[in-house]
Enzyme design. Structure first.
Site, PDB file in Angstrom:
ATOM      1  N   GLN A  19       4.435 -13.491  -1.494  1.00 30.14           N
ATOM      2  CA  GLN A  19       5.185 -12.301  -1.047  1.00 30.14           C
ATOM      3  C   GLN A  19       5.972 -12.589   0.229  1.00 30.14           C
ATOM      4  O   GLN A  19       7.049 -12.032   0.446  1.00 30.14           O
ATOM      5  CB  GLN A  19       4.224 -11.126  -0.809  1.00 30.14           C
ATOM      6  CG  GLN A  19       3.613 -10.533  -2.067  1.00 30.14           C
ATOM      7  CD  GLN A  19       2.286 -11.155  -2.410  1.00 30.14           C
ATOM      8  OE1 GLN A  19       2.048 -12.325  -2.121  1.00 30.14           O
ATOM      9  NE2 GLN A  19       1.406 -10.388  -3.018  1.00 30.14           N
TER      10      GLN A  19
ATOM     11  N   ALA B  54       0.795  -1.228   0.000  1.00 24.88           N
ATOM     12  CA  ALA B  54       0.000   0.000   0.000  1.00 24.88           C
ATOM     13  C   ALA B  54       0.837   1.293   0.000  1.00 24.88           C
ATOM     14  O   ALA B  54       0.606   2.177  -0.840  1.00 24.88           O
ATOM     15  CB  ALA B  54      -0.975  -0.033   1.173  1.00 24.88           C
TER      16      ALA B  54
ATOM     17  N   LYS C 242      -3.839  -8.503   3.065  1.00 24.70           N
ATOM     18  CA  LYS C 242      -3.607  -9.680   2.230  1.00 24.70           C
ATOM     19  C   LYS C 242      -4.447 -10.880   2.667  1.00 24.70           C
ATOM     20  O   LYS C 242      -4.616 -11.125   3.864  1.00 24.70           O
ATOM     21  CB  LYS C 242      -2.108 -10.009   2.271  1.00 24.70           C
ATOM     22  CG  LYS C 242      -1.670 -11.213   1.491  1.00 24.70           C
ATOM     23  CD  LYS C 242      -2.099 -11.182   0.037  1.00 24.70           C
ATOM     24  CE  LYS C 242      -1.627  -9.958  -0.728  1.00 24.70           C
ATOM     25  NZ  LYS C 242      -2.305  -9.809  -2.043  1.00 24.70           N
TER      26      LYS C 242
ATOM     27  N   ASP D 229      -4.177  -2.617   3.713  1.00 26.05           N
ATOM     28  CA  ASP D 229      -4.371  -1.976   2.404  1.00 26.05           C
ATOM     29  C   ASP D 229      -5.436  -0.898   2.458  1.00 26.05           C
ATOM     30  O   ASP D 229      -5.428   0.033   1.652  1.00 26.05           O
ATOM     31  CB  ASP D 229      -4.714  -3.023   1.356  1.00 26.05           C
ATOM     32  CG  ASP D 229      -3.475  -3.832   1.016  1.00 26.05           C
ATOM     33  OD1 ASP D 229      -3.214  -4.822   1.718  1.00 26.05           O
ATOM     34  OD2 ASP D 229      -2.743  -3.420   0.098  1.00 26.05           O
TER      35      ASP D 229
HETATM   36  O1  MRU Z   1      -0.971  -7.673  -3.185  1.00 28.67           O
HETATM   37  P1  MRU Z   1       0.070  -6.923  -2.399  1.00 28.67           P
HETATM   38  O2  MRU Z   1       1.383  -7.628  -2.360  1.00 28.67           O
HETATM   39  O3  MRU Z   1       0.196  -5.491  -2.860  1.00 28.67           O
HETATM   40  O4  MRU Z   1      -0.514  -6.895  -0.923  1.00 28.67           O
HETATM   41  C1  MRU Z   1       0.177  -6.180   0.048  1.00 28.67           C
HETATM   42  C2  MRU Z   1      -0.386  -6.316   1.408  1.00 28.67           C
HETATM   43  O5  MRU Z   1      -1.403  -6.924   1.617  1.00 28.67           O
HETATM   44  C3  MRU Z   1       0.347  -5.619   2.508  1.00 28.67           C
HETATM   45  O6  MRU Z   1       0.161  -6.276   3.724  1.00 28.67           O
HETATM   46  C4  MRU Z   1      -0.193  -4.183   2.631  1.00 28.67           C
HETATM   47  O7  MRU Z   1      -0.201  -3.537   1.381  1.00 28.67           O
HETATM   48  C5  MRU Z   1       0.597  -3.382   3.584  1.00 28.67           C
HETATM   49  S1  MRU Z   1       2.235  -3.075   2.955  1.00 28.67           S
HETATM   50  C6  MRU Z   1       3.076  -2.152   4.111  1.00 28.67           C
END
Ligand code: MRU
Length: 315
Positions: A176, A46, A228, A217
Site C-alpha cells: 500500500q 479504516a 498495518k 484500524d
Molecule cells: O489492509 P489495509 O490496507 O486496509 O490497512 C490499512 C491500514 O492499516 C491503515 O493504516 C489504517 O486503516 C488507517 S487508514 C486512514
C-alpha cells in the site's frame, strides 16, 4: 474525485488494486459485490471501510441481502462494523439508512480536514524547520473519502510549506505504501522517497525523520493501537531513537468496547500474499507462510493520538 461515494442507486469507488497503473472506478450494486471488493482490498483503510459499511446497508435495504457478511468482511478495522451498525440502526427505513450513511461520508470528510489541522499543529511543535515525516501503509484520501488521516497531516504540512520530505514505507505484503502512498504524494507535489519496510527503524536511528505518523484500524480503550503490520517495529524504533510516534485516526476508530490491544482480533490474510509479490511467485512452490495483516502498538510507545476532536496522550 472521492474514493467512495453513493451514485444514486449504487456505490462507486476507486479500485485500489489497479493503482498506480490505472485509475479505475467500480460500480457496486449488490452487498455480495461489496463484500468481495472489501475482501480483495479494492476499497481499504479504516475510514473508507466505515463509509463502505454504511453505504452497504443502504444497498442491502434495496436488494434485500443480509448484512452479516458485510459486517464481518474484515475483522480488525472497527470502522467497518461501526459503519454497518450505524446505518442498520435506521432499518427497515431504507431512506433513513441511506441518510445516515451519507452523514457518515460527510462527517469523514470534515473529520479528515480537522485531523489534518490538529495533527500539523502538533507536528510543528516538534521542529522549528520543515519536518521530515516517516509513514507506513496508506492513510491518505484513498483510505478515507477525500483527504485521509496521517497522510492528511502530511498534506496539511505540505500546504503550509512545512514539509521537508515524506518517507513512505513500502508496506509488504500488499505494498500500500509503494503503490498508493507514493501515488498520492506525487499528486500532491510533495517531496518523498520510498523506503523498504526493514529500513524504517534504522533510518530513524540515523536521524532521517523528525516524526512518525501512522493511521489506526482499531484503538482500544486504553490507547493500544492496531495498525498495518510493521507499525509496531516502527514504534519501537522511534522510541529507541527518541522520535515522536503519532497516531492519527477519527474518533470512530476508538473502540470503547475493547479494553486493551491484546483483545483485538488480527486479520490473517493467508500465505498467498507473502509467497507472491503482485501475483509473481517469489518463494519456492509449497512454502508455508504467516500473514498477520496488522499488529498492535502498546500505548506506552505512542506519543499522541490525534483525532478530529482532541490530542490524546495515552501513556
Ligand atoms: O489492509 P489495509 O490496507 O486496509 O490497512 C490499512 C491500514 O492499516 C491503515 O493504516 C489504517 O486503516 C488507517 S487508514 C486512514
Amino acid at each position: 474525485m472521492r474514493t467512495i461515494d453513493w451514485a444514486g442507486d449504487a456505490i462507486e469507488m476507486i479500485d485500489q488494486t489497479s493503482l498506480p497503473d490505472r485509475l479505475e472506478v467500480l460500480r457496486i450494486t449488490t452487498v455480495a459485490g461489496l463484500v468481495e471488493a472489501i475482501r480483495r482490498l479494492a476499497v481499504r483503510g479504516a475510514p473508507a471501510l466505515g463509509v463502505a459499511g454504511a453505504l452497504g446497508v443502504a444497498l442491502a435495504a434495496r436488494t434485500g441481502e443480509s448484512i452479516d457478511a458485510l459486517r464481518a468482511a474484515r475483522p480488525t478495522a472497527v470502522n467497518l462494523a461501526w459503519g454497518v451498525d450505524q446505518a442498520a440502526a435506521r432499518l427497515p427505513d431504507a431512506e433513513a439508512a441511506l441518510k445516515r450513511a451519507l452523514e457518515i461520508r460527510d462527517a469523514d470528510i470534515a473529520a479528515c480536514v480537522a485531523m489534518g489541522v490538529r495533527g500539523a499543529d502538533l507536528v510543528e511543535t516538534f521542529a522549528e524547520r520543515p519536518v521530515r515525516v516517516m509513514t507506513i501503509c496508506n492513510t491518505g484520501g484513498l483510505a478515507a473519502v477525500e483527504r485521509g488521516t496521517a497522510l492528511g497531516v502530511v498534506q496539511t504540512l505540505h500546504e503550509r510549506g512545512r514539509l521537508a520530505e515524506a518517507l513512505a514505507l513500502e508496506t509488504r505484503p500488499l505494498l500500500q505504501g509503494a503503490r498508493l502512498t507514493t501515488w498520492e504524494l506525487a499528486r500532491m507535489g510533495a517531496r518523498h522517497r520510498l523506503v523498504a519496510d526493514s529500513a524504517g527503524p534504522f533510518l530513524l536511528a540515523r536521524g532521517h525523520a523528525d516524526v512518525v505518523l501512522t493511521g489506526a484500524d482499531r484503538i482500544a480503550a486504553n490507547g493500544d493501537t492496531a495498525n498495518k503490520i510493521g507499525t509496531y517495529a516502527l514504534a519501537l524504533g522511534a522510541r529507541r531513537a527518541g522520535v515522536p510516534f503519532v497516531v492519527v485516526a477519527p474518533e470512530s476508530t476508538i473502540d470503547a468496547g475493547t479494553s486493551s490491544g491484546d483483545k483485538i482480533e488480527i486479520e490473517d490474510r493467508g500465505a498467498g500474499e507473502v509467497v507472491t509479490i503482485r501475483g509473481v511467485q517469489v518463494a519456492p512452490e509449497g512454502t508455508r507462510a504467516l500473514n498477520p495483516a496488522f499488529d498492535v502498538t502498546p500505548r506506552d510507545l505512542i506519543t499522541a493520538i490525534v483525532t478530529e476532536d482532541r490530542v490524546w496522550r495515552p501513556r
